[in-house]
Write a protein that holds these residues in place. Structure first.
Motif, PDB file in Angstrom:
ATOM      1  N   ARG A 146       0.822  -1.205   0.000  1.00 23.93           N
ATOM      2  CA  ARG A 146       0.000   0.000   0.000  1.00 23.93           C
ATOM      3  C   ARG A 146       0.860   1.261   0.000  1.00 23.93           C
ATOM      4  O   ARG A 146       2.065   1.203   0.199  1.00 23.93           O
ATOM      5  CB  ARG A 146      -0.921   0.008   1.218  1.00 23.93           C
ATOM      6  N   LEU A 169     -11.395  -0.332  -3.375  1.00 23.76           N
ATOM      7  CA  LEU A 169     -10.791   0.554  -2.377  1.00 23.76           C
ATOM      8  C   LEU A 169     -11.338   0.274  -0.978  1.00 23.76           C
ATOM      9  O   LEU A 169     -10.599   0.296   0.009  1.00 23.76           O
ATOM     10  CB  LEU A 169     -11.032   2.015  -2.771  1.00 23.76           C
ATOM     11  N   THR A 170     -12.648   0.006  -0.918  1.00 22.50           N
ATOM     12  CA  THR A 170     -13.261  -0.283   0.379  1.00 22.50           C
ATOM     13  C   THR A 170     -12.700  -1.574   0.968  1.00 22.50           C
ATOM     14  O   THR A 170     -12.322  -1.627   2.151  1.00 22.50           O
ATOM     15  CB  THR A 170     -14.784  -0.392   0.228  1.00 22.50           C
ATOM     16  N   ASP A 184      -9.887  -2.999   0.230  1.00 20.04           N
ATOM     17  CA  ASP A 184      -8.477  -2.799   0.533  1.00 20.04           C
ATOM     18  C   ASP A 184      -8.295  -2.041   1.851  1.00 20.04           C
ATOM     19  O   ASP A 184      -7.410  -2.353   2.643  1.00 20.04           O
ATOM     20  CB  ASP A 184      -7.816  -2.045  -0.611  1.00 20.04           C
ATOM     21  N   ALA A 185      -9.144  -1.024   2.061  1.00 20.65           N
ATOM     22  CA  ALA A 185      -9.049  -0.257   3.307  1.00 20.65           C
ATOM     23  C   ALA A 185      -9.373  -1.133   4.513  1.00 20.65           C
ATOM     24  O   ALA A 185      -8.704  -1.063   5.555  1.00 20.65           O
ATOM     25  CB  ALA A 185      -9.992   0.945   3.249  1.00 20.65           C
TER      26      ALA A 185
END
Length: 480
Positions: free
Chosen positions: A404, A440-441, A443-444
């Protein structure tokens, strides 16, 4: 295309003078990885079902040979007589169009609107043009006139027979295909430039590698490079049929006047109700140059003309159309394919090539090779992911994504440019935007869980260690 995260480090010049690509590469690599792993199953299904659909003309001809083909036996009956026989077969249906035989071995196809059929479907009555016998009745779908088997395969490819919800799968595959392909090409070319024999290794699958993950990377990247143009073509043409991106494309074509022209059906009829018949109409259409297979659409009202259009989709394309007055059989309007706007021609050619029709069997073979190569690239991509899994741990694992922080490491101008590009792509292809937000969600969440797990491990390790003589009551320092 490549999902490689183990490429050799940049040379000294790149380290001292980092360019835009050097900064963007980690972000592209991470996006390519996530998109490849997550979207590849949809691309895999689209490739398999598309491979089946490519050969539907031969499947259809074999399955319905008794309806489509006849034995030549002298003179054919007048076309209006064949239509009369078909109307007797479906007396309660509304006559819509007729497709005269294009060769001496073709049956006549008479099309009817029948209540209860799905949108776009018509009932087709097949008539022997020599003896006037009805060969059979079945459903016909769309302007292509696809019969049930071909229609089933086409719908399977489009939405897996799941309706509008199923259409999301094919749109997701088409919308992401170009993103994954271009990102992979950029990564593969950059990797090849940093290695010995770069051009050769980039173009020859497996070149310079013997086995293991390095060979999988080479096969994945080089094969992906060879088929990139074909993948971009499939993506662009596939998106024109999609629900959301296709709507945006249609709106854009309309705003820029790129729509396909059509003949005027408002030509005045001097003697409404007078009809010289379909035979006179067909003769006028032939005189106007509409040769080959055609469809003659009957007038919807007594004051409307017949509309005749060519159906041949082989190269060179014959897609002329003409409006013909029923009372005089005169051609009142003609639209020639040669006069189409260039964008409308490209749309026609693109759709026909996507369906495997434009160049006949050669087109089908090319699409077959492209689909098989795409399937191989997807399989190699997953194999690379598997080969990166931890091998010293007892737990079953898979390869890690690229670390990341790639976006935060960009300079402000590059970050702004990336955001603008992603917003534009998300607007043009909504499913790309929605799925990217989902990536993205996820991954977060995974990042948060990893950080939480890391803190828990540190705390557990601190608790497990014996307290030393210098350790304070708060536990912030100790002597191991």
């Amino acid at each position: 295309m490549t999902q490689d995260e183990d490429a050799p480090p940049e040379d000294a010049a790149e380290r001292t003078r980092p360019g835009a690509w050097t900064a963007l590469r980690p972000l592209v690599l991470r996006l390519h990885f996530y998109a490849g792993v997550s979207v590849a199953p949809f691309i895999l299904v689209a490739a398999v079902t598309g491979l089946l659909y490519v050969w539907t003309p031969q499947i259809e001809n074999a399955a319905y040979a008794d309806l489509l083909r006849v034995e030549p036996a002298g003179e054919t009956l007048p076309l209006h007589e064949q239509v009369r026989v078909a109307r007797e077969e479906l007396p309660d249906a509304e006559l819509d169009a007729v497709r005269p035989p294009a060769t001496g071995e073709d049956a006549t196809r008479v099309l009817f609107d029948v209540p209860g059929l799905e949108s776009g479907q018509r009932a087709a009555v097949f008539v022997d043009p020599y003896g006037g016998d009805v060969l059979g009745v079945t459903e016909s779908y769309g302007t292509s006139g696809a019969l049930p088997v071909r229609t089933w395969i086409e719908v399977f490819h489009a939405n897996l027979h799941l309706g509008d919800v199923g259409r999301l799968y094919s749109e997701l595959a088409a919308s992401w295909l170009w993103v994954v392909a271009l990102g992979g090409v950029a990564l593969w070319i950059a990797r090849a430039r940093r290695s010995r024999g770069g051009a050769r290794r980039a173009l020859l699958p497996g070149s310079g590698t013997s086995r293991g993950r390095a060979r999988s990377v080479s096969l994945h990247g080089a094969t992906g490079l060879w088929i990139t143009v074909g993948l971009l073509f499939l993506s662009a043409t596939g998106m024109t049929w999609s629900q959301y991106a296709g709507g945006n494309i249609a709106d854009l074509r309309e705003r820029l006047s790129w729509a396909t022209p059509s003949v005027s059906a408002r030509a005045p009829v001097t003697s409404p109700g007078v009809d010289l018949g379909v035979d006179a109409v067909l003769a006028s259409a032939r005189e106007a140059g509409l040769d080959g297979p055609v469809e003659i659409a009957y007038p919807p009202t007594p004051a409307s003309p017949y509309v005749v259009r060519q159906l041949d989709r082989l190269w060179p394309t014959r897609a002329d159309s003409a409006a013909i007055a029923p009372d005089t059989a005169e051609v009142t309007d003609v639209v020639r394919f040669a006069d189409y706007p260039l964008t409308a021609k490209f749309t026609r050619w693109g759709i026909d090539a996507h369906m495997g029709l434009l160049f006949g069997v050669a087109n089908q073979v090319a699409l077959t090779v492209l689909a098989v190569a795409l399937l191989a690239v997807v399989v190699w991509g997953y194999r690379m992911w598997w080969q990166r899994r931890p091998t010293r741990s007892r737990a079953l694992g898979v390869g890690r994504p690229y670390p990341r922080g790639a976006f935060r490491a960009l300079s402000p101008p590059l970050r702004a440019a990336v955001v603008v590009v992603l917003v534009a792509v998300g607007w043009a292809a909504p499913l790309v935007g929605v799925s990217l937000l989902a990536f993205l969600t996820v991954d977060a969440v995974l990042g948060w869980l990893a950080r939480r797990g890391g803190r828990a491990a540190v705390e557990a390790d601190a608790v497990a260690r014996p307290r030393g003589r210098d350790e304070t009551l708060t536990g912030t320092s100790y002597t191991p």
